[in-house]
Design a protein around this motif. Sequence first.
Motif, short mmCIF file in Angstrom:
data_model
loop_
_atom_site.label_atom_id
_atom_site.label_comp_id
_atom_site.label_asym_id
_atom_site.label_seq_id
_atom_site.Cartn_x
_atom_site.Cartn_y
_atom_site.Cartn_z
N CYS A 65 -6.40 -96.19 42.89
CA CYS A 65 -7.18 -95.32 42.00
C CYS A 65 -6.29 -94.44 41.13
CB CYS A 65 -8.14 -94.47 42.83
SG CYS A 65 -9.48 -95.44 43.56
N LEU A 66 -5.16 -94.00 41.68
CA LEU A 66 -4.23 -93.22 40.86
C LEU A 66 -3.62 -94.07 39.76
CD1 LEU A 66 -2.37 -91.05 43.54
CD2 LEU A 66 -4.04 -90.28 41.84
N GLU A 67 -3.31 -95.33 40.08
CA GLU A 67 -2.78 -96.24 39.06
C GLU A 67 -3.81 -96.45 37.95
OE1 GLU A 67 -1.20 -99.93 40.41
OE2 GLU A 67 0.11 -99.00 41.91
N ILE A 68 -5.08 -96.54 38.33
CA ILE A 68 -6.14 -96.71 37.34
C ILE A 68 -6.22 -95.48 36.43
CG2 ILE A 68 -8.66 -96.76 37.08
CD1 ILE A 68 -8.70 -98.62 39.56
N LEU A 69 -6.23 -94.31 37.03
CA LEU A 69 -6.34 -93.08 36.23
C LEU A 69 -5.11 -92.87 35.35
CD1 LEU A 69 -7.90 -90.63 38.86
CD2 LEU A 69 -9.04 -91.73 36.94
N TYR A 70 -3.92 -93.12 35.89
CA TYR A 70 -2.70 -92.94 35.12
C TYR A 70 -2.53 -94.02 34.05
CZ TYR A 70 -1.33 -89.65 38.81
OH TYR A 70 -1.28 -88.60 39.69
N GLY A 71 -3.17 -95.19 34.28
CA GLY A 71 -3.05 -96.29 33.32
C GLY A 71 -4.10 -96.26 32.22
N LEU A 72 -5.11 -95.41 32.37
CA LEU A 72 -6.18 -95.36 31.37
C LEU A 72 -5.69 -95.00 29.96
CD1 LEU A 72 -9.41 -93.87 32.97
CD2 LEU A 72 -9.16 -96.04 31.77
N PRO A 73 -4.73 -94.07 29.80
CA PRO A 73 -4.25 -93.79 28.44
C PRO A 73 -3.71 -95.03 27.73
CG PRO A 73 -3.57 -92.04 29.92
CD PRO A 73 -4.15 -93.12 30.79
N VAL A 74 -3.07 -95.92 28.50
CA VAL A 74 -2.56 -97.16 27.91
C VAL A 74 -3.73 -98.08 27.56
CG1 VAL A 74 -1.11 -99.19 28.27
CG2 VAL A 74 -0.41 -96.98 29.21
N PHE A 75 -4.72 -98.17 28.46
CA PHE A 75 -5.92 -98.96 28.17
C PHE A 75 -6.59 -98.47 26.88
CE2 PHE A 75 -10.57 -99.16 28.41
CZ PHE A 75 -10.77 -100.54 28.51
N ASN A 76 -6.67 -97.15 26.72
CA ASN A 76 -7.34 -96.59 25.54
C ASN A 76 -6.61 -96.86 24.24
OD1 ASN A 76 -9.70 -95.37 26.66
ND2 ASN A 76 -8.42 -93.77 27.56
N LEU A 77 -5.33 -97.24 24.31
CA LEU A 77 -4.56 -97.55 23.10
C LEU A 77 -4.69 -99.00 22.66
CD1 LEU A 77 -1.24 -95.63 23.88
CD2 LEU A 77 -3.01 -94.97 22.23
N GLN A 78 -5.29 -99.83 23.52
CA GLN A 78 -5.32 -101.27 23.23
C GLN A 78 -6.23 -101.60 22.05
OE1 GLN A 78 -3.11 -103.29 24.78
NE2 GLN A 78 -2.49 -101.31 25.65
N PRO A 79 -5.78 -102.50 21.18
CA PRO A 79 -6.59 -102.85 19.99
C PRO A 79 -7.88 -103.58 20.33
CG PRO A 79 -4.67 -104.29 20.19
CD PRO A 79 -4.48 -103.20 21.20
N TYR A 80 -7.96 -104.19 21.53
CA TYR A 80 -9.17 -104.92 21.88
C TYR A 80 -10.31 -103.99 22.32
CZ TYR A 80 -7.03 -104.55 26.57
OH TYR A 80 -6.43 -104.10 27.72
N LYS A 81 -10.03 -102.70 22.52
CA LYS A 81 -11.10 -101.75 22.88
C LYS A 81 -11.89 -101.41 21.61
CE LYS A 81 -10.11 -97.46 23.98
NZ LYS A 81 -10.90 -96.57 23.13
N PRO A 82 -13.16 -101.77 21.55
CA PRO A 82 -13.91 -101.70 20.28
C PRO A 82 -14.45 -100.32 19.89
CG PRO A 82 -15.30 -102.61 21.97
CD PRO A 82 -13.96 -102.40 22.61
N ILE A 83 -14.05 -99.25 20.57
CA ILE A 83 -14.50 -97.91 20.18
C ILE A 83 -13.28 -97.00 20.06
CG2 ILE A 83 -16.74 -98.19 21.31
CD1 ILE A 83 -15.70 -96.42 23.58
N ARG A 84 -13.41 -95.96 19.27
CA ARG A 84 -12.30 -95.04 19.06
C ARG A 84 -12.20 -93.99 20.16
NH1 ARG A 84 -11.89 -92.93 12.97
NH2 ARG A 84 -9.93 -92.23 13.88
N ASP A 85 -13.33 -93.64 20.76
CA ASP A 85 -13.31 -92.64 21.84
C ASP A 85 -12.55 -93.17 23.05
OD1 ASP A 85 -15.75 -90.33 21.44
OD2 ASP A 85 -15.79 -92.10 20.14
N ASP A 86 -11.88 -92.25 23.73
CA ASP A 86 -11.19 -92.63 24.96
C ASP A 86 -12.18 -92.79 26.11
OD1 ASP A 86 -8.78 -92.60 23.72
OD2 ASP A 86 -8.14 -90.65 24.48
#
Length: 304
Positions: free
Chosen positions: A208-229
């Motif tokens: 769960c810590l890896e998930i929370l700490y990795g979310l900022p990287v997930f939010n930067l990915q171009p395949y995420k179709p929304i601008r909000d984090d």
Amino acid sequence: MFDASLVKDLAEMMGKSLTFKDIEAVGGYLFKDHGFSAHDLAGVDHKVSISPLNAARHLVEECERKGRLEDLFAFVFELDGVPLNGRSVRLEGIEHVLYALSRSGTYYDFGKRQFVEYGAGKKSLAGWGTLRNGKEYPIAVASVDICQNSELVKKYKPAVMEKVYYRLWDFLKHRLDIHDGRMWSWAGDGGLFAFRGDRREVAAVSCCLEILYGLPVFNLQPYKPIRDDICLRIGMDSGPVKFLEDTGRIVSEVINYAAHLEKKGTSPGALSVSDEVFERLPETLQSVFTAKLEFEGRTAHSSA
């Protein structure tokens, strides 16, 4: 399928859990021989005492010689919880044997009463190929929720958010696989993760810590179709849970507490754990939880 270590574990489980009479009854059933004798297998006089463990070893060796080892495993697994010779059998260590079997790429399907090879599909088994329907096991449970999901749905529409959920699910599943966790439920905006084993709390918190700490990287990915984090909050508890193959129907105080802690006692972007989870963590992981709180009559700890 059955390596030497697994065969040894089977014999030891039988020796600890079955009587000498039970073991002879198992042999008689497998070989359709009402006169089946462990003494004959051992080559000793019937007046000589044979321990249940040695009787089990001789039966296992005979099954190996005659190609009946798979039948023996299946028959013994099915004995757990059923009457034999006037008593209900309780197989000591059956979960260990089932788990060792699952690590070889095979699990025993109690519903179909057969061995199933799952190979790459191992991680999709909600019960790790080990947990049995209706039985209680110590499980660490994490309740995960997407913060402000309703607002995001209103802003971007359900069809767009479905794409976000799919990408997020893939991100979460990868971390779960690394820590041998299972996704017991996922409803788009949140779900339930489960972890088993002696180090279940360490695996659950690390994941769960890896998930929370990795979310900022997930939010930067171009395949995420929304601008909000995307922001998550996670609540966790550990304790006895009665397993059901239909994991969406599992009801447990452990699950309830984790869900309540996540919804009412956890800040966005944080992980909160019960004291039961906290006390089973090494000091290095405990140091992450800087806030202590009382929640629903119990002590909990939060990372923020």
